[in-house]
Each structure stands twice: as structure tokens, then as C-alpha cells.
Design an enzyme around this catalytic site. Structure first.
Site, PDB file in Angstrom:
ATOM      1  N   ASP A 130     -38.481  10.785   2.030  1.00  0.00           N
ATOM      2  CA  ASP A 130     -39.103  10.734   3.310  1.00  0.00           C
ATOM      3  C   ASP A 130     -37.809  11.071   3.714  1.00  0.00           C
ATOM      4  OD1 ASP A 130     -41.143   9.051   3.990  1.00  0.00           O
ATOM      5  OD2 ASP A 130     -40.441   7.061   3.615  1.00  0.00           O
ATOM      6  N   LYS A 156     -51.462   7.192  -0.177  1.00  0.00           N
ATOM      7  CA  LYS A 156     -50.122   7.988  -0.858  1.00  0.00           C
ATOM      8  C   LYS A 156     -50.220   8.260  -2.507  1.00  0.00           C
ATOM      9  CE  LYS A 156     -47.031   7.703   3.116  1.00  0.00           C
ATOM     10  NZ  LYS A 156     -46.263   7.223   3.562  1.00  0.00           N
ATOM     11  N   GLN A 172     -42.655   1.808   2.542  1.00  0.00           N
ATOM     12  CA  GLN A 172     -43.379   1.837   3.618  1.00  0.00           C
ATOM     13  C   GLN A 172     -43.027   0.586   4.684  1.00  0.00           C
ATOM     14  OE1 GLN A 172     -45.903   3.864   3.883  1.00  0.00           O
ATOM     15  NE2 GLN A 172     -46.224   3.516   5.604  1.00  0.00           N
TER      16      GLN A 172
HETATM   17  N1  GUN Z   1     -43.810   4.507   8.313  1.00  0.00           N
HETATM   18  C1  GUN Z   1     -45.213   4.928   9.487  1.00  0.00           C
HETATM   19  N2  GUN Z   1     -44.449   6.445   8.927  1.00  0.00           N
HETATM   20  C2  GUN Z   1     -43.951   6.615   7.888  1.00  0.00           C
HETATM   21  C3  GUN Z   1     -43.336   6.817   6.680  1.00  0.00           C
HETATM   22  O1  GUN Z   1     -43.339   8.558   7.492  1.00  0.00           O
HETATM   23  N3  GUN Z   1     -42.173   6.512   5.671  1.00  0.00           N
HETATM   24  C4  GUN Z   1     -42.586   5.592   5.490  1.00  0.00           C
HETATM   25  N4  GUN Z   1     -42.025   5.582   4.795  1.00  0.00           N
HETATM   26  N5  GUN Z   1     -43.117   4.349   6.609  1.00  0.00           N
HETATM   27  C5  GUN Z   1     -43.314   4.593   7.415  1.00  0.00           C
END
Ligand code: GUN
Length: 295
Positions: free
Chosen positions: A120, A53, A97
Site C-alpha cells: 500500500d 483485490k 483493508q
Molecule cells: N481503504 C481505502 N483505500 C484503501 C487502500 O488503498 N488501501 C487499504 N489498505 N485500505 C483502503
């Protein structure tokens, strides 16, 4: 192989180019989109996702701030950090995350992030807007990535029977909401099946579009698919593989080798939904900057 491949790398590259162009436009107005990413602990998969990311931000001209907290981080420290990022006018998007370590309450984290910075789309306010079909909030990254893959592949869900396998808050539930929306590129008849479903296979075999998001390696077999159906694989599973130097390989929730012989179109893993999720996160970050800064 009879199915055509839905190539998430190519489609995400197109979305990313559009995002980079928007970043350029915003920068001309003195606005520099910025995403704060919080990683708590040392989960190897989470470390890889966060690295990807942050790298994609740099590629597209988006600023990023990475905050790494220890596995035994105290909840008050996590919430103090979120609070300071909420108040920081130079930070437009905040992402924690998941999954966090057990002492950190996931729901409290989601609630703590300002809805305007919730790129998100996990906050109840944004999930509510999604369900109501309001488009001034964010769209959740993985579900929106699936919708964009379909759209860019000229697969129109309207009037089709879409079966979503899995009911998670991150993928299954919001994806069902997007697919059933009365809108262009949606308008499907949606069935959600899950671990509590009886005769799950009967529903899947009836589907024109199958979306697998259950986190079980190669769960969807060729025998479960109606000939000519479209199959989208959201799964990312590590399975042991002695022949690989890493000792593991990554497979989806779909048995690709079987299903590709029956479906009309299929996403690969890796290179399908995965790159789309990050592309949508980048797009949401730019949207957040725009909403916060362009009056
Ligand atoms: N963990 C697995 N998928 C995601 C996501 O789309 N966003 C976040 N913040 N954590 C994750």
C-alpha cells in the site's frame, strides 16, 4: 459533452496485462507472487474492495491469502497475524483493508507491516522514500494510479498548475509529492487545498489539472473549473437513489454532468481511478516478490 473521457478500465487493462506478463516471467524462475489481504469486520464497502483485490490477483496469476477477522477482533490477534505474515517467506505483500474497527489502531497497523511487504506504501519508511524521490520503495496505489492515467492519456503535468483537493495520507499528500517530483511525467506546480483553505474555489479555478480527493459527493462544480482543464475524480461516494434497485448509486467528488462541459478531459466514476488503484496494487505485489526473491 466537450471533454474527452479518461478511461480507467482500458488503461488499467493494459497495466494488468504487463503485470500478468511479469508474473509469468517470475514463475519461470520458481517465484510465485503472493498477496495477503486482511479484512477486519464487516464494512460492506471494505468487503467489496477486498473481494475485487482477491479476484484481480487470481486473474493475473498472483496468489492471494484472505484473512477475515471479526469486528470485535482483539488487537493482539491482529498484530500476531501481521507478524506471522511478515515472517512467511511465501507472502510478498501484506494489505490490511482500512478503515479497521475503532479498537484497532490504524497507525500501529501501518508500523507493524514490514516495509518490504508494504504494498500500500503506507509505512513511514516508504512514505519517506516517496518524498525523497527514491524509487526503490513502492509507489502508493491510488496516487500512482492517477499519475499513470495522466501519462497514458498523454497529459504531461510538467510546468502545469495542479490543484489537489484533499490532504489525506492515502491520496492527497502522496499525490502532491508525486506531482511535484523532478521527474518525467511529473514536475508540476502543486497546490493542495483542504477543509481549512480560504477561497478554495479561487485556487481550483486557476488549475490546469484538478484532482478531487475529498470524499464529498459531487463537490466540484462546473463553475469552479477553468475551461480546458483536466479533471481527475478520486471520489467514491454512495448516495441514496430511489430509482436504483440497490437504493443507492455511486458518484465521485466531481459533478460529472457539469464539469464534462467545461473540462478538456475527465475521469468517470466508476471506471476512472478505481480500477487503476487495484492495478497498481497488483504491480506493487509483483515488485515486492521481485525485490524479496530475485537476488
Ligand atoms: N481503504 C481505502 N483505500 C484503501 C487502500 O488503498 N488501501 C487499504 N489498505 N485500505 C483502503
Amino acid at each position: 459533452m466537450s471533454a474527452s473521457l479518461i478511461d480507467g478500465k482500458t488503461i488499467s487493462a493494459k497495466v494488468n496485462q504487463e503485470t500478468a506478463n511479469m508474473v509469468e516471467e517470475l514463475k519461470k524462475q520458481g517465484i510465485h507472487p503472493c498477496l495477503a489481504v486482511i479484512l477486519i469486520g464487516e464494512d460492506p464497502a471494505s468487503q467489496i474492495y477486498v473481494r475485487s483485490k482477491v479476484a484481480r490477483c487470481a486473474e493475473l496469476g498472483i496468489l492471494s491469502r484472505k484473512h477475515v477477522l471479526p469486528q470485535d477482533a482483539r488487537p493482539e490477534d491482529v498484530f500476531a497475524l501481521i507478524d506471522s505474515l511478515n515472517k512467511d517467506p511465501e507472502v510478498h505483500g501484506i494489505l490490511v483493508q482500512f478503515p479497521p474497527p475503532p479498537q484497532i489502531d490504524e497507525k500501529a497497523v501501518v508500523d507493524a507491516i514490514l516495509p518490504e511487504k508494504d504494498v500500500d506504501c503506507f509505512h513511514p519508511q516508504n512514505v519517506g522514500k516517496l518524498l525523497l524521490g527514491e524509487t526503490d520503495g513502492f509507489s502508493p496505489c491510488t496516487p500512482q494510479g492517477v499519475m499513470t492515467l495522466l501519462e497514458e492519456s498523454n497529459i504531461d503535468p510538467s510546468g502545469k498548475h495542479a490543484v489537489v483537493i484533499g490532504r489525506s495520507n492515502i491520496v492527497g499528500k502522496p499525490l502532491a509529492a508525486l506531482l511535484m517530483q523532478k521527474a518525467k511525467g511529473a514536475n508540476a506546480t502543486v497546490t493542495v487545498v483542504h477543509s481549512g483553505s480560504k477561497n478554495m474555489e479561487d485556487f481550483v479555478r486557476n488549475a490546469d489539472i484538478v484532482i478531487a480527493a475529498i470524499g464529498k459527493p459531487e463537490f466540484v462544480r462546473g463553475s469552479m473549473i477553468k475551461p480546458g482543464a483536466v479533471v481527475v475524480d478520486v471520489g467514491i461516494n454512495r448516495v441514496q437513489d430511489a430509482s436504483s434497485p440497490k437504493g443507492y448509486k455511486v458518484v465521485g467528488d466531481v459533478c460529472f454532468d457539469e464539469v464534462k462541459e467545461v473540462a478538456s478531459a475527465i475521469t468517470p466514476v466508476p471506471g476512472g481511478v478505481g480500477p487503476m488503484t487495484i492495478a497498481m496494487l497488483m504491480r506493487n505485489t509483483v515488485k515486492a516478490a521481485k525485490l524479496q526473491c530475485v537476488k
